[in-house]
Design an enzyme around this catalytic site. Structure first.
Site, PDB file in Angstrom:
ATOM      1  N   GLU A  50      70.784  41.040  23.306  1.00 57.79           N
ATOM      2  CA  GLU A  50      70.748  41.226  24.764  1.00 57.79           C
ATOM      3  C   GLU A  50      70.226  39.984  25.485  1.00 57.79           C
ATOM      4  O   GLU A  50      69.330  39.299  24.977  1.00 57.79           O
ATOM      5  CB  GLU A  50      69.819  42.401  25.098  1.00 57.79           C
ATOM      6  CG  GLU A  50      70.321  43.716  24.544  1.00 57.79           C
ATOM      7  CD  GLU A  50      69.261  44.809  24.520  1.00 57.79           C
ATOM      8  OE1 GLU A  50      69.648  45.983  24.596  1.00 57.79           O
ATOM      9  OE2 GLU A  50      68.068  44.499  24.411  1.00 57.79           O
ATOM     10  N   ASP A 221      66.715  52.923  23.491  1.00 55.60           N
ATOM     11  CA  ASP A 221      66.956  51.828  24.437  1.00 55.60           C
ATOM     12  C   ASP A 221      68.362  51.251  24.328  1.00 55.60           C
ATOM     13  O   ASP A 221      68.598  50.110  24.722  1.00 55.60           O
ATOM     14  CB  ASP A 221      65.891  50.723  24.260  1.00 55.60           C
ATOM     15  CG  ASP A 221      65.846  50.167  22.841  1.00 55.60           C
ATOM     16  OD1 ASP A 221      66.612  50.661  21.985  1.00 55.60           O
ATOM     17  OD2 ASP A 221      65.062  49.240  22.589  1.00 55.60           O
TER      18      ASP A 221
HETATM   19  P1  NAD Z   1      60.253  48.842  13.759  1.00 51.82           P
HETATM   20  O1  NAD Z   1      61.521  48.869  12.992  1.00 51.82           O
HETATM   21  O2  NAD Z   1      59.211  47.842  13.417  1.00 51.82           O
HETATM   22  O3  NAD Z   1      59.569  50.287  13.659  1.00 51.82           O
HETATM   23  C1  NAD Z   1      60.276  51.473  13.860  1.00 51.82           C
HETATM   24  C2  NAD Z   1      59.630  52.588  13.060  1.00 51.82           C
HETATM   25  O4  NAD Z   1      60.295  53.823  13.394  1.00 51.82           O
HETATM   26  C3  NAD Z   1      59.763  52.404  11.545  1.00 51.82           C
HETATM   27  O5  NAD Z   1      58.484  52.427  10.941  1.00 51.82           O
HETATM   28  C4  NAD Z   1      60.631  53.590  11.118  1.00 51.82           C
HETATM   29  O6  NAD Z   1      60.293  54.098   9.839  1.00 51.82           O
HETATM   30  C5  NAD Z   1      60.320  54.596  12.211  1.00 51.82           C
HETATM   31  N1  NAD Z   1      61.310  55.662  12.382  1.00 51.82           N
HETATM   32  C6  NAD Z   1      62.663  55.565  12.378  1.00 51.82           C
HETATM   33  N2  NAD Z   1      63.203  56.785  12.618  1.00 51.82           N
HETATM   34  C7  NAD Z   1      62.165  57.641  12.794  1.00 51.82           C
HETATM   35  C8  NAD Z   1      62.080  59.027  13.084  1.00 51.82           C
HETATM   36  N3  NAD Z   1      63.170  59.762  13.240  1.00 51.82           N
HETATM   37  N4  NAD Z   1      60.847  59.587  13.213  1.00 51.82           N
HETATM   38  C9  NAD Z   1      59.715  58.830  13.037  1.00 51.82           C
HETATM   39  N5  NAD Z   1      59.742  57.516  12.762  1.00 51.82           N
HETATM   40  C10 NAD Z   1      60.955  56.921  12.646  1.00 51.82           C
HETATM   41  O7  NAD Z   1      60.664  48.728  15.297  1.00 51.82           O
HETATM   42  P2  NAD Z   1      59.731  48.319  16.524  1.00 51.82           P
HETATM   43  O8  NAD Z   1      59.783  46.863  16.763  1.00 51.82           O
HETATM   44  O9  NAD Z   1      58.408  48.998  16.395  1.00 51.82           O
HETATM   45  O10 NAD Z   1      60.537  48.993  17.736  1.00 51.82           O
HETATM   46  C11 NAD Z   1      60.573  50.395  17.857  1.00 51.82           C
HETATM   47  C12 NAD Z   1      61.646  50.780  18.849  1.00 51.82           C
HETATM   48  O11 NAD Z   1      61.248  50.348  20.151  1.00 51.82           O
HETATM   49  C13 NAD Z   1      63.002  50.131  18.580  1.00 51.82           C
HETATM   50  O12 NAD Z   1      64.003  51.111  18.770  1.00 51.82           O
HETATM   51  C14 NAD Z   1      63.106  49.044  19.611  1.00 51.82           C
HETATM   52  O13 NAD Z   1      64.451  48.783  19.964  1.00 51.82           O
HETATM   53  C15 NAD Z   1      62.341  49.670  20.756  1.00 51.82           C
HETATM   54  N6  NAD Z   1      61.763  48.723  21.697  1.00 51.82           N
HETATM   55  C16 NAD Z   1      61.773  49.068  23.005  1.00 51.82           C
HETATM   56  C17 NAD Z   1      61.206  48.232  23.941  1.00 51.82           C
HETATM   57  C18 NAD Z   1      61.172  48.639  25.386  1.00 51.82           C
HETATM   58  O14 NAD Z   1      60.898  47.811  26.239  1.00 51.82           O
HETATM   59  N7  NAD Z   1      61.401  49.890  25.712  1.00 51.82           N
HETATM   60  C19 NAD Z   1      60.648  47.008  23.557  1.00 51.82           C
HETATM   61  C20 NAD Z   1      60.619  46.692  22.189  1.00 51.82           C
HETATM   62  C21 NAD Z   1      61.178  47.563  21.261  1.00 51.82           C
END
Ligand code: NAD
Length: 319
Positions: A50, A221
């Site tokens: 993005e 997201d």
């Molecule tokens: P990450 O991969 O480090 O961690 C994600 C975690 O979610 C993992 O530990 C995984 O095991 C767990 N997981 C997956 N499916 C699950 C479920 N059904 N139930 C419980 N746990 C589950 O990712 P991250 O960097 O921590 O990012 C997390 C999310 O936040 C991503 O989807 C990312 O795109 C999003 N994000 C959003 C913003 C925002 O501004 N809103 C900013 C950064 C990241």
């Protein structure tokens, strides 16, 4: 990457989140002066890349960021980012920064700003559903903003839950690892979902969400990637978004009809729309991440470095 991390470590992540929350509030108050637009997203089977632009009369900024949920299984992070500021008057780049950790900090700060407007009074317990890279920063943000002391943790991967439990205990939180999302959410004042899954997986069932709670749904997201049941959004007294046009495509509300009412966070910050009105309300922040948050963050870091004489304008500064 190490230099960005060193800057954060020098200041302290919790302090940076608190300062960014205030900086975001200042920029959200002047939202009508800003140039805002939805981000450009390029989707593939593996994830999304993005470009997130925003600007004001003096500074244009953008972030390049990805989201690749399968990356951890390949030894990479799910989210990495790079940002740039450009001087509007001459078009020259004025600042370039690695933004992976800054993205986690600004996402925590944005959740904190939403909690400032929406969390119940006296909130001390946070449930974190998803214990990946964002989780600990979300916890620090809720402590800096609300004084959260207790964490209830759940992740599908027990090793991820254990990692956050260990780190958060060392950071001084009282931690309870949980066996399922419902158990984690029970008794929490604020629930933050921050999972990464490319499917439309419901992470938190509506029956596990209580009135009076505030939810930060940050992991849903992208089109086809959400965490809450539509029933939870319908039950909420207010669903708050960053930028309606972008969130209709990428956020939790993509599963609801286009006319479903939402409130943009900046309107609450400016006092043009109500936040939480009473203790019994369920409130939801449907966060997807927005370019203004990155513009604020880049400017904040640049100004801090300029204050220290570290990044003489107009040279590029690679943190
Ligand atoms: P990450 O991969 O480090 O961690 C994600 C975690 O979610 C993992 O530990 C995984 O095991 C767990 N997981 C997956 N499916 C699950 C479920 N059904 N139930 C419980 N746990 C589950 O990712 P991250 O960097 O921590 O990012 C997390 C999310 O936040 C991503 O989807 C990312 O795109 C999003 N994000 C959003 C913003 C925002 O501004 N809103 C900013 C950064 C990241």
């Amino acid at each position: 990457v190490p230099a960005t991390a060193a800057w954060v470590a020098r200041r302290g992540p919790e302090r940076v989140i608190a300062e960014l929350t205030d900086a975001l509030e200042r920029d959200f108050r002047r939202w009508p002066e800003l140039e805002t637009r939805p981000r450009v997203a390029s989707h593939s089977r593996d994830g999304v890349i993005e470009l997130m632009p925003a600007s004001d009369a003096t500074t244009f900024g953008f972030k390049l960021v990805n989201g690749h949920p399968l990356n951890p299984s390949r030894g990479y992070q799910t989210v990495t980012a790079l940002g740039m500021l450009v001087d509007v008057h001459n078009g020259y780049p004025s600042f370039l920064a690695e933004m992976t950790i800054l993205t986690a900090l600004r996402t925590a700060a944005t959740s904190a700003l939403a909690a400032r407007c929406l969390a119940p009074r006296g909130a001390r317990t946070l449930a974190l559903i998803g214990c990946g890279a964002q989780a600990e920063f979300q916890a620090l943000g809720m402590r800096a903003e609300l004084g959260v002391e207790r964490l209830r943790l759940y992740d599908v991967d027990p090793a991820a839950t254990a990692k956050v439990a260990r780190n958060a205990t060392a950071l001084g939180f009282d931690v309870t690892p949980c066996d399922d999302p419902g158990q984690a959410a029970r008794g929490a004042d604020v629930v933050t979902t921050c999972t990464a899954d490319k499917r439309n997986a419901t992470v938190l069932l509506d029956r596990d969400v209580a009135d009076g709670q505030h939810l930060n749904a940050i992991g849903g997201d992208c089109p086809g990637k959400t965490e809450l049941e539509p029933a939870t959004l319908r039950r909420a007294s207010v669903v708050v978004v960053e930028h309606e046009e972008q969130t209709r495509v990428e956020g939790e509300i993509q599963n609801l009809p286009p006319g479903f009412p939402v409130t943009e966070l900046w309107r609450i910050v400016r006092g043009e729309a109500p936040g939480r009105r009473d203790a019994g309300e369920l409130t939801v922040f449907d966060s997807v991440g927005f370019g203004v948050e990155d513009l604020t963050t880049l400017r904040f870091v640049r100004e801090d470095l300029l204050g220290q004489g570290r990044a003489p304008d107009p040279l590029l500064a690679w943190l």
